[in-house]
Enzyme design. Structure first.
Site, short mmCIF file in Angstrom:
data_model
loop_
_atom_site.label_atom_id
_atom_site.label_comp_id
_atom_site.label_asym_id
_atom_site.label_seq_id
_atom_site.Cartn_x
_atom_site.Cartn_y
_atom_site.Cartn_z
N ASN A 187 -7.65 -0.68 14.13
CA ASN A 187 -9.07 -0.80 13.81
C ASN A 187 -9.36 -2.04 12.98
O ASN A 187 -10.45 -2.20 12.45
CB ASN A 187 -9.57 0.46 13.08
CG ASN A 187 -8.89 0.66 11.73
OD1 ASN A 187 -7.93 -0.04 11.39
ND2 ASN A 187 -9.38 1.62 10.96
N ASP A 243 0.84 -1.20 0.00
CA ASP A 243 0.00 0.00 0.00
C ASP A 243 0.87 1.25 0.00
O ASP A 243 2.10 1.17 0.02
CB ASP A 243 -0.95 0.01 1.21
CG ASP A 243 -0.23 -0.22 2.53
OD1 ASP A 243 1.01 -0.02 2.60
OD2 ASP A 243 -0.89 -0.59 3.51
N HIS A 271 -7.76 -2.90 10.20
CA HIS A 271 -7.52 -2.79 8.75
C HIS A 271 -6.36 -3.69 8.32
O HIS A 271 -5.48 -4.04 9.10
CB HIS A 271 -7.33 -1.33 8.32
CG HIS A 271 -6.01 -0.71 8.66
ND1 HIS A 271 -5.85 0.65 8.80
CD2 HIS A 271 -4.76 -1.23 8.89
CE1 HIS A 271 -4.59 0.92 9.09
NE2 HIS A 271 -3.91 -0.21 9.15
N GLU A 302 -9.74 -0.21 4.89
CA GLU A 302 -10.33 0.26 6.14
C GLU A 302 -11.66 -0.45 6.42
O GLU A 302 -12.24 -1.09 5.53
CB GLU A 302 -10.55 1.77 6.07
CG GLU A 302 -9.27 2.59 5.87
CD GLU A 302 -8.40 2.70 7.13
OE1 GLU A 302 -8.49 1.81 8.01
OE2 GLU A 302 -7.64 3.69 7.23
#
Length: 249
Positions: free
Chosen positions: A143, A74, A145, A150
């Site tokens: 979170n 990414d 991800h 996301e």
């Protein structure tokens, strides 16, 4: 190090160094079995130790990466190789430059492209040409991800770009010397993870224990992207004792 394979392949290691060594060993094993392997590396704290072991192993003559192909997981949109704190900069500093990987053997996202959809297509096409991915290594965000997929990201997406969650923007500041505006990310998709021959999740530290437990033992949902690992029979999850401390099994 213990191996729990009742529901998924889990390696529980004593500490971060053991996690790094175990992940590196899996990469070396794959490359020895297929010299032209296609491998996805992430950036950040989790893979740093693994990459050090891989570089050391190659320099010692234990493994040869010259025939392999590589992709970056990414990137922060708007950043490139020259930006300290970027994913591309990290991978060059920690692996591609010391290993002298040839440009035609790797592809990282062009996160500065005027047409990000085209940049995603370029990545997808590279993986189709040289793939499927033999090993796709990822970490896990606070979170849940995976890469910059996301919460809420569909499991059937290939490379794509999308807004970053507030917690990702906040935590992401640790990679930069001064406050940096982070708005959007570009990333391999969860469909790539599903199609990878060996998907690998690495995590360490007690701070990850809660989200690891939710991802591996809670409900499978795109609201917690890492929960997709529960659906991947060939996946390997490598954790240290801290990160695994919230697991029931």
């Amino acid at each position: 190090m213990t191996n729990d394979a009742k529901q998924m392949n889990k390696l529980i290691c004593k500490n971060y160094d053991e996690v790094s060594r175990a992940a590196a060993d899996l990469v070396v094993e794959q490359v020895k079995s297929k010299h032209g392997s296609l491998i996805c590396f992430p950036s950040g704290d989790s893979p740093t130790g693994m990459l050090k072991y891989l570089v050391a192993g190659a320099r010692a003559g234990d493994v040869d990466f010259s025939k392999c192909y590589f992709v970056g997981l990414d990137e922060w949109v708007g950043m490139g190789k020259e930006d300290e704190g970027s994913c591309t900069n990290f991978l060059f500093e920690n692996f591609f430059t010391p290993m002298q990987i040839k440009p035609d053997k790797m592809l990282l996202f062009d996160a500065r492209a005027a047409d990000l959809d085209a940049a995603c297509k370029t990545m997808n096409d590279f993986i189709k040409l040289h793939g499927p991915l033999d090993i796709m290594i990822v970490g896990i965000g606070m979170n849940g991800h995976i890469g910059l997929n996301e919460p809420g990201t569909a499991f059937n997406l290939y490379a794509h770009h999308s807004p970053l969650a507030p917690v990702t923007i906040s935590v992401g500041q640790k990679y930069f010397k001064q406050h940096t505006t982070l708005i959007e990310g570009i990333t391999l998709g969860l469909k790539h993870l599903q199609e990878a021959r060996i998907p690998i999740l690495i995590a360490s530290g007690a701070k990850k224990a809660g989200i690891i437990a939710q991802a591996l033992e809670g409900e499978v949902s795109n609201q917690l992207p890492a929960s997709i690992f529960q659906t991947l029979p060939s996946a390997i999850v490598i954790l240290d004792e801290g990160a695994a401390s919230g697991l029931k099994v």
